[in-house]
Design a protein around this motif. Structure first.
Motif, PDB file in Angstrom:
ATOM      1  N   HIS A   5       0.874  -1.217  -0.055  1.00  0.00           N
ATOM      2  CA  HIS A   5      -0.083  -0.102  -0.015  1.00  0.00           C
ATOM      3  C   HIS A   5       0.616   1.173   0.100  1.00  0.00           C
ATOM      4  O   HIS A   5       0.322   2.378  -0.304  1.00  0.00           O
ATOM      5  N   ILE A   6       2.302   1.191   0.130  1.00  0.00           N
ATOM      6  CA  ILE A   6       3.244   2.380   0.102  1.00  0.00           C
ATOM      7  C   ILE A   6       3.706   2.310  -1.085  1.00  0.00           C
ATOM      8  O   ILE A   6       4.167   1.302  -1.823  1.00  0.00           O
ATOM      9  N   ALA A   7       3.859   3.625  -1.690  1.00  0.00           N
ATOM     10  CA  ALA A   7       4.504   3.735  -2.992  1.00  0.00           C
ATOM     11  C   ALA A   7       5.967   3.155  -3.053  1.00  0.00           C
ATOM     12  O   ALA A   7       6.743   3.417  -1.862  1.00  0.00           O
ATOM     13  N   ARG A  11       9.225   2.809   0.521  1.00  0.00           N
ATOM     14  CA  ARG A  11       8.926   1.630   1.043  1.00  0.00           C
ATOM     15  C   ARG A  11       9.993   1.300   2.143  1.00  0.00           C
ATOM     16  O   ARG A  11      10.109   0.879   3.274  1.00  0.00           O
ATOM     17  N   LYS A 219      -6.091   7.591  -2.199  1.00  0.00           N
ATOM     18  CA  LYS A 219      -5.424   6.623  -2.502  1.00  0.00           C
ATOM     19  C   LYS A 219      -3.911   7.035  -2.633  1.00  0.00           C
ATOM     20  O   LYS A 219      -2.816   6.307  -1.922  1.00  0.00           O
ATOM     21  N   SER A 220      -3.637   7.926  -3.456  1.00  0.00           N
ATOM     22  CA  SER A 220      -2.132   8.484  -3.430  1.00  0.00           C
ATOM     23  C   SER A 220      -1.760   8.912  -2.178  1.00  0.00           C
ATOM     24  O   SER A 220      -0.217   8.663  -1.991  1.00  0.00           O
ATOM     25  N   SER A 223      -0.518   6.466  -0.038  1.00  0.00           N
ATOM     26  CA  SER A 223       0.683   5.790  -0.581  1.00  0.00           C
ATOM     27  C   SER A 223       2.099   6.152   0.055  1.00  0.00           C
ATOM     28  O   SER A 223       3.212   5.760  -0.128  1.00  0.00           O
TER      29      SER A 223
END
Length: 294
Positions: A5-7, A11, A219-220, A223
């Motif tokens: 769920h993380i860009a 991470r 959502k962005s 992230s």
């Protein structure tokens, strides 16, 4: 853990300590969204206009905390970074200044401060004007941005007209686009004289509605929040609640989610759920301010 769920580029942040993750989260970071990207494109198009006697000018308006200044700073970073030309000139494509009162000297002092130029703030207006125009020309500036323009409305009718006439004169002399940025109160300035309204196109940065674009923005945004568990902020239930608390104002959305994420890290829950959002409904703006009961 993969933290899908993380860009991907963020991470590695998940391996940091709680304090380091909170610090990362509080750093300024751009998140794409349609209205912001459209404004960036429009400003870039304006920057590329060739000089002519009457250049197009724009007034960018939106609610307080709607993200106007964030977009402007993003534009400066992408398109207005200073550089040294092939012939050794220190070029500043975009000059940005903030004004906070209806006064012509305030305008020129703000421009000169942006150049870090030595000057006497109390010098005659003509001298400040001459120095500012000289520096702008010398730097081959192609756009002048004046933020917080709505503060000019705090002046008398004469002072308002004086500042607006000064801006009109600058646009004429420099033959570069002028971008004014402020709240919707700034629209009143264009009604002072038909000449002003004919010179400025109004670009409005709207508040969000609960729609797919808002869900994609959430959502962005999720992230880049360094939480170990997915919150699914884009779900219809949470998106509707976030919109209600923030009133659809971009800056309020960001503040709400960052504060909730900070608490989620500190408590170890590592996600933003309905309970946490409802707990932080004190962030709902009331008459332009927020009040937290301690």
């Amino acid at each position: 853990m993969e933290y899908s769920h993380i860009a991907p580029q963020f991470r590695s942040v998940m391996e940091l300590s709680d304090l380091e993750r909170i610090k990362f989260m509080e750093e300024a970071r751009w998140v794409d969204y349609p209205a912001g990207n459209k404004l960036l494109d429009l400003l870039n198009g304006l920057l590329l206009k060739p000089p002519r006697p009457r250049m197009p000018n724009v007034l960018v308006v939106g609610a307080s905390n709607s993200g106007k200044t964030t977009v402007i700073h993003r534009f400066k970073k992408l398109c207005g970074a200073p550089y040294i030309s092939d012939d050794g000139v220190s070029v500043r494509p975009v000059v940005y200044a903030e004004i906070h009162k209806p006064d012509e000297r305030e305008l020129y002092n703000a421009i000169l401060d942006n150049f870090w130029a030595p000057h006497n703030p109390a010098a005659p207006l003509a001298k400040l004007r001459h120095q500012a125009i000289h520096l702008i020309r010398e730097a081959r500036t192609r756009m002048l941005i004046i933020d917080e323009i709505h503060t000019v409305n705090n002046g008398s009718p004469t002072k308002k007209a004086d500042v607006m006439n000064e801006l009109k004169m600058l646009a004429n002399i420099l033959q570069i686009p002028l971008v004014l940025v402020g709240t919707r109160v700034a629209l009143q300035l264009l009604r002072l004289d038909p000449q002003y309204s004919s010179r400025f196109e109004v670009l409005s940065l709207p508040n969000w509605e609960v729609n797919p674009d808002f869900q994609r923005f959430l959502k962005s945004f999720e992230s880049v929040l360094p939480l170990k568990k997915p919150s699914k902020l884009f779900s219809p239930d949470l998106a509707t609640l976030i919109h209600a608390i923030s009133e659809g104002i971009t800056g309020n959305v960001e503040y709400l989610l960052q504060e909730c994420a900070k608490e989620a890290i500190q408590t170890g829950s590592e996600l933003i759920d309905r309970r946490l959002l409802e707990k932080n409904q004190w962030m709902r703006p009331t008459n332009g301010s927020r009040e937290r009961i301690l």
